[in-house]
Scaffold this active site. Structure first.
Site, mmCIF file in Angstrom:
data_model
loop_
_atom_site.group_PDB
_atom_site.id
_atom_site.type_symbol
_atom_site.label_atom_id
_atom_site.label_comp_id
_atom_site.label_asym_id
_atom_site.label_seq_id
_atom_site.Cartn_x
_atom_site.Cartn_y
_atom_site.Cartn_z
ATOM 1 C CE1 TYR A 25 -3.779 2.457 0.616
ATOM 2 C CE2 TYR A 25 -2.213 3.474 2.115
ATOM 3 C CZ TYR A 25 -3.376 3.526 1.393
ATOM 4 O OH TYR A 25 -4.154 4.661 1.431
ATOM 5 C CB SER A 107 -3.963 11.997 5.250
ATOM 6 O OG SER A 107 -4.796 11.353 4.304
ATOM 7 C CD GLN A 129 -5.442 14.987 1.597
ATOM 8 O OE1 GLN A 129 -5.516 14.260 2.576
ATOM 9 N NE2 GLN A 129 -5.798 14.585 0.397
ATOM 10 N NE ARG A 166 -3.670 4.825 -5.859
ATOM 11 C CZ ARG A 166 -4.088 5.615 -4.870
ATOM 12 N NH1 ARG A 166 -4.204 5.124 -3.637
ATOM 13 N NH2 ARG A 166 -4.389 6.873 -5.103
ATOM 14 C CG HIS A 259 -2.344 11.566 -5.191
ATOM 15 N ND1 HIS A 259 -3.344 12.451 -4.885
ATOM 16 C CD2 HIS A 259 -2.506 10.532 -4.337
ATOM 17 C CE1 HIS A 259 -4.088 11.966 -3.904
ATOM 18 N NE2 HIS A 259 -3.591 10.803 -3.551
ATOM 19 N NE ARG A 262 -0.717 6.225 -2.831
ATOM 20 C CZ ARG A 262 -0.678 5.004 -2.340
ATOM 21 N NH1 ARG A 262 0.409 4.247 -2.493
ATOM 22 N NH2 ARG A 262 -1.695 4.495 -1.665
ATOM 23 N N GLY A 291 7.211 14.652 -3.937
ATOM 24 C CA GLY A 291 7.474 13.641 -4.948
ATOM 25 C C GLY A 291 8.950 13.386 -5.180
ATOM 26 N N GLY A 313 6.463 12.372 1.877
ATOM 27 C CA GLY A 313 5.409 11.455 2.283
ATOM 28 C C GLY A 313 5.955 10.106 2.705
ATOM 29 N NE ARG A 314 5.533 5.615 -2.123
ATOM 30 C CZ ARG A 314 4.973 6.282 -3.129
ATOM 31 N NH1 ARG A 314 5.452 7.483 -3.462
ATOM 32 N NH2 ARG A 314 3.964 5.776 -3.805
#
Length: 369
Positions: A25, A107, A129, A166, A259, A262, A291, A313-314
């Protein structure tokens, strides 16, 4: 275990230790994942052009976001379902970012409520967000809750009128873990997700899709501005034309994003379109980028091309998977120190010293060979 000294080390740890459903995910992109690869590869195609013999004994990384001072221009992007990475999830992220005097964006798909996140890190800089719900009443209610709890901006995601394809989610028949729920949704909506989980229904995306208004258009932006006192940032802009439209509609910030690769595969890496958007906005709004940020030099390149700050993010999820709030702090401190070092080695002592002349595409040097 060897010390974790860079973001890639935390990424490997997360890949090895997260359950497969959570790993896929968090790590996956849309379709063939071309854009996912390009988000990081595009930074490697940029070269830094440092100046030397500058006094860099004192280097400041401070800046402001919409007038609010932060210690360094690296912030947390909104990532959903953070409690799959660590039981403390969004609360751990909020505490870490508050301790470091940077900004967290919560989020819409949070597994911790707006209120609990705010209470966990009083004084921290927080943005919320938002997707515009098919029910405008629900949307306004979320905004009021964010306003009441001290969130300082609304980040409207504009690149998700429907869910992207995805493949890993489809293969895994992904559903929200039974122990978790989307804490900002109404009890009625949450119960529908519980039914989806208990029935093992792999079509959770369909349930989510019904909550996002596919009729969202440019006229929705002035409406959103009219129902809140908070500044509006549009997240998901990839063209100069859309950036100009956004500024004309009265937004305070442009968030250059695909995004996390994604949504629509095959779009450019965010760093590739940044200059076009900076030119289109022409100083009329702040510009942010996410990104592919994995190194402090990536941050320096983005700021040189016109971003005011970057959002990751990640890497936040990698830190959570490692050690909760402490892991997030370690990841952010690594990026901060790498960025500070890159500034000094480039001859910059403040963000005002960072300019477009600092960066060149690799093709600039091909004719010199």
């Amino acid at each position: 275990m060897a010390a974790l000294v860079c973001v890639s080390d935390f990424e490997r740890y997360a890949h090895e230790h997260l359950p497969k459903s959570a790993r896929d995910y968090y790590f996956s992109g849309a379709s063939g994942q071309q854009t996912l690869e390009e988000n990081t590869a595009a930074f490697r195609r940029l070269r830094l052009r440092p100046r030397v013999l500058r006094d860099v004994s004192r280097v400041s990384t401070e800046t402001t976001l919409l007038g609010r001072r932060i210690a360094f221009p690296i912030c947390a992007a909104p990532t959903g379902i953070q409690r799959m990475a660590h039981p403390d999830g969004e609360i751990a992220t909020a505490k870490a970012l508050a301790d470091l005097s940077s900004c967290m964006t919560l989020s819409w798909w949070s597994t911790t409520s707006i209120e609990d996140v705010a209470r966990s890190a009083p004084g921290g800089v927080r943005w919320f967000q938002l997707h515009i719900d098919s029910s405008r009443e629900t949307t306004v209610d979320l905004i009021r809750r964010a306003e009441k709890m001290g969130y300082e901006a609304i980040v409207l995601t504009v690149d998700m009128p429907m869910m992207g394809q995805r493949y890993d989610h489809i293969r895994n028949r992904f559903v929200l873990p039974r122990s978790l729920k989307f804490e900002n949704f109404s009890k009625e909506t949450a119960s529908k997700f519980s039914e989806t989980q208990s029935q093992g229904n792999p079509r959770m995306a369909r349930r989510l899709q019904t909550m996002i208004d596919p009729t969202l258009n440019w006229d929705s932006v002035p409406w959103l501005i009219s129902v809140t006192r908070l500044p509006i940032v549009l997240k998901g802009i990839l063209t100069g034309k859309d950036a100009r439209e956004a500024v004309e509609r009265g937004v305070s910030g442009i968030w250059v994003s695909n995004h996390g690769a994604r949504q629509l595969d095959g779009v450019p890496a965010t760093i590739e379109v940044l200059s076009e958007i900076v030119h289109a906005v022409d100083g009329r709004a702040e510009i942010y980028l996410d990104g592919g940020i994995r190194h402090g030099t990536d941050v320096l390149k983005a700021l040189a091309l016109g971003a005011r700050a970057v959002f990751v993010g990640r890497p936040i999820l990698f830190g959570l998977a490692y050690k909760g709030a402490d892991g997030v702090k370690q990841v952010m401190e690594i990026l901060r120190e790498e960025f500070r070092t890159a500034m000094a080695l480039s001859g910059c002592t403040s963000l005002n010293d960072i300019s477009r002349a600092l960066v060149a595409h690799e093709s600039y040097y091909w004719s010199k060979l």
